[in-house]
Design a protein around this motif. Structure first.
Motif, mmCIF file in Angstrom:
data_model
loop_
_atom_site.group_PDB
_atom_site.id
_atom_site.type_symbol
_atom_site.label_atom_id
_atom_site.label_comp_id
_atom_site.label_asym_id
_atom_site.label_seq_id
_atom_site.Cartn_x
_atom_site.Cartn_y
_atom_site.Cartn_z
ATOM 1 N N UNK A 157 -30.395 -35.598 -24.381
ATOM 2 C CA UNK A 157 -29.787 -36.644 -25.215
ATOM 3 C C UNK A 157 -28.772 -37.491 -24.450
ATOM 4 N N UNK A 158 -28.429 -37.089 -23.232
ATOM 5 C CA UNK A 158 -27.457 -37.828 -22.432
ATOM 6 C C UNK A 158 -28.089 -39.108 -21.896
ATOM 7 N N UNK A 159 -27.419 -40.223 -22.134
ATOM 8 C CA UNK A 159 -27.890 -41.495 -21.598
ATOM 9 C C UNK A 159 -27.343 -41.663 -20.193
ATOM 10 N N UNK A 160 -28.196 -42.029 -19.267
ATOM 11 C CA UNK A 160 -27.743 -42.268 -17.899
ATOM 12 C C UNK A 160 -28.672 -43.280 -17.246
ATOM 13 N N UNK A 161 -28.197 -43.886 -16.193
ATOM 14 C CA UNK A 161 -28.993 -44.861 -15.461
ATOM 15 C C UNK A 161 -28.344 -45.151 -14.127
ATOM 16 N N UNK A 162 -28.934 -46.053 -13.379
ATOM 17 C CA UNK A 162 -28.389 -46.400 -12.071
ATOM 18 C C UNK A 162 -28.196 -47.905 -11.969
ATOM 19 N N UNK A 163 -27.255 -48.275 -11.159
ATOM 20 C CA UNK A 163 -27.034 -49.664 -10.749
ATOM 21 C C UNK A 163 -26.902 -49.604 -9.232
ATOM 22 N N UNK A 164 -27.437 -50.572 -8.554
ATOM 23 C CA UNK A 164 -27.398 -50.529 -7.106
ATOM 24 C C UNK A 164 -27.105 -51.897 -6.515
ATOM 25 N N UNK A 165 -26.222 -51.925 -5.546
ATOM 26 C CA UNK A 165 -25.953 -53.146 -4.810
ATOM 27 C C UNK A 165 -26.966 -53.318 -3.693
ATOM 28 N N UNK A 166 -27.821 -52.318 -3.504
ATOM 29 C CA UNK A 166 -28.784 -52.358 -2.411
ATOM 30 C C UNK A 166 -30.014 -53.187 -2.751
ATOM 31 N N UNK A 167 -30.273 -53.392 -4.042
ATOM 32 C CA UNK A 167 -31.436 -54.149 -4.463
ATOM 33 C C UNK A 167 -31.017 -55.605 -4.633
ATOM 34 N N UNK A 168 -31.691 -56.477 -3.955
ATOM 35 C CA UNK A 168 -31.351 -57.898 -4.040
ATOM 36 C C UNK A 168 -31.983 -58.517 -5.267
ATOM 37 N N UNK A 169 -31.210 -59.307 -5.967
ATOM 38 C CA UNK A 169 -31.739 -60.055 -7.110
ATOM 39 C C UNK A 169 -32.341 -61.346 -6.596
ATOM 40 N N UNK A 170 -33.492 -61.723 -7.159
ATOM 41 C CA UNK A 170 -34.128 -62.978 -6.727
ATOM 42 C C UNK A 170 -34.389 -63.821 -7.926
#
Length: 87
Positions: free
Chosen positions: A74-87
């Motif tokens: 039931x725990x919500x979790x996720x990732x954010x990364x500065x390594x992935x470039x947005x295009x």
């Protein structure tokens, strides 16, 4: 998730430090020592949000891989990364 005896000791010492009111605790273990597993075990019992900060995408992926077996479904979790470039 089963921890090794030295990981359990590190986990307990970390919890004790937080219990004594320390807000910043540094856990040091060698490469392969299980820091991610211990951090996931801490996150499982932490009362609020937890943030993992890593300097390599490999470590971000490792932490994300450890979470499903370390926290309740039931725990919500996720990732954010500065390594992935947005295009």
């Amino acid at each position: 998730m089963d921890l090794r005896p030295y990981q359990i000791e590190a986990l307990e010492r970390t919890r004790q430090s937080f219990g004594r009111g320390h807000r910043n605790v540094l856990l040091v273990l060698p490469t392969g020592g299980g820091k991610t597993r211990i951090a996931a075990a801490i996150a499982d019992h932490w009362p609020g949000p937890v943030v993992f900060i890593a300097d390599r995408q490999e470590l971000v992926d490792q932490a994300a891989g450890a979470m499903p077996s370390a926290v309740p479904p039931t725990t919500r979790w996720g990732t954010r990364s500065a390594f992935t470039r947005s295009r």
